[in-house]
Write a protein that holds these residues in place. Structure first.
Motif, mmCIF file in Angstrom:
data_model
loop_
_atom_site.group_PDB
_atom_site.id
_atom_site.type_symbol
_atom_site.label_atom_id
_atom_site.label_comp_id
_atom_site.label_asym_id
_atom_site.label_seq_id
_atom_site.Cartn_x
_atom_site.Cartn_y
_atom_site.Cartn_z
ATOM 1 N N SER A 162 -27.719 -4.825 22.637
ATOM 2 C CA SER A 162 -27.767 -5.569 21.378
ATOM 3 C C SER A 162 -29.329 -4.314 20.210
ATOM 4 N N ALA A 163 -28.495 -4.399 19.060
ATOM 5 C CA ALA A 163 -29.443 -3.798 18.035
ATOM 6 C C ALA A 163 -28.634 -4.361 16.417
ATOM 7 N N GLN A 164 -30.172 -4.415 15.942
ATOM 8 C CA GLN A 164 -29.600 -4.868 14.619
ATOM 9 C C GLN A 164 -29.977 -4.004 13.501
ATOM 10 N N PHE A 206 -32.770 -1.438 15.526
ATOM 11 C CA PHE A 206 -33.625 -2.489 16.647
ATOM 12 C C PHE A 206 -32.915 -2.568 17.661
ATOM 13 N N ILE A 207 -33.160 -1.736 18.652
ATOM 14 C CA ILE A 207 -32.442 -1.993 20.002
ATOM 15 C C ILE A 207 -33.682 -2.337 21.205
ATOM 16 N N GLN A 208 -32.112 -3.247 21.586
ATOM 17 C CA GLN A 208 -33.030 -4.269 22.885
ATOM 18 C C GLN A 208 -32.226 -3.648 24.049
ATOM 19 N N ALA A 209 -32.675 -2.484 24.521
ATOM 20 C CA ALA A 209 -32.346 -2.741 26.568
ATOM 21 C C ALA A 209 -33.253 -2.301 27.571
ATOM 22 N N ASP A 210 -32.532 -2.260 28.479
ATOM 23 C CA ASP A 210 -33.206 -1.955 29.170
ATOM 24 C C ASP A 210 -33.338 -1.069 30.378
ATOM 25 N N ASP A 211 -32.007 -1.027 29.908
ATOM 26 C CA ASP A 211 -31.753 0.537 31.395
ATOM 27 C C ASP A 211 -30.297 1.427 30.896
#
Length: 219
Positions: free
Chosen positions: A61-63, A151-156
């Motif tokens: 996800s990214a906004q 704004f980036i949402q990431a874990d791996d």
């Protein structure tokens, strides 16, 4: 003396008909192999970016935000989705590698597509925001740069790694542009490098590339 086993008749059953090979072939249909998520993503992105060679990484996800004249940030409510970091075919001019980012919009038909060579500046804030700067080539160096923020949402891999990857691709593109004798400015606010799909018959179903000129014009 045990009874004799009755002898089998040599007559064939005239009513039995053996299926031909053609009949068997008509009945059996080989299953179509299912495509993996990676193959599906590649096919979708390549519709928008024909020069796509590989998807290096992605963030779930990214906004998207744009900077206002007052210095504040405005979230683009209709631009949000999965962010892909892509490798393109080598440059036809220098032979060097090329990369781009694709924000596949889940809220509309306009997708953000930016090639690394279109970006004027990249910064990563302490809060983890990725800031991309653009400036038309015709403008002077004193012209205020147009900036958008992701704004980036990431874990791996984690958000920091993705931001550094995008910044590294921009630095590589800057070196390539310098070796090719290009100027520091980027024309068309990042709208001129990747061919547009406008005018195609399937344009309505595929969507289109988000014009940064229009985006900054709205801000």
């Amino acid at each position: 003396m045990p009874p004799k086993t009755p002898r089998k008749s040599r007559r064939h059953n005239q009513n039995s008909i053996q299926a031909s090979d053609h009949d068997n072939e008509g009945i059996y249909n080989a299953p179509v192999p299912a495509r993996s998520p990676a193959q599906i993503n590649f096919a979708v992105i390549r519709r928008y970016v024909p020069a796509l060679e590989a998807i290096i990484s992605y963030a779930p996800s990214a906004q998207l935000y744009t900077m206002q004249p007052t210095g504040s940030w405005e979230k683009q409510a209709n631009v949000e989705g999965t962010l892909f970091i892509c490798q393109l075919t080598p440059s036809p001019i220098t032979g060097g590698s090329r990369h781009c980012i694709v924000l596949l919009n889940r809220k509309g038909l306009e997708n953000l597509i930016v090639e690394s060579g279109e970006i004027q500046n990249v910064e990563i804030t302490e809060q983890g925001y990725l800031m991309l700067g653009f400036k038309p080539r015709a403008e002077s160096h004193q012209t205020e740069m147009k900036v958008l923020c992701l704004f980036i949402q990431a874990d791996d891999p984690p958000r920091e790694a993705i931001c550094q990857m995008i910044k590294g691709h921009w630095e590589e593109a800057t070196r390539e542009r310098s070796l090719a004798g290009g100027s520091d400015g980027i024309s068309n606010l990042g709208d001129g490098f990747i061919p547009s799909t406008e005018g195609h018959e399937d344009q309505k179903t595929m969507g289109r590339r988000l014009s940064l000129s229009e985006l900054f014009g709205k801000s």
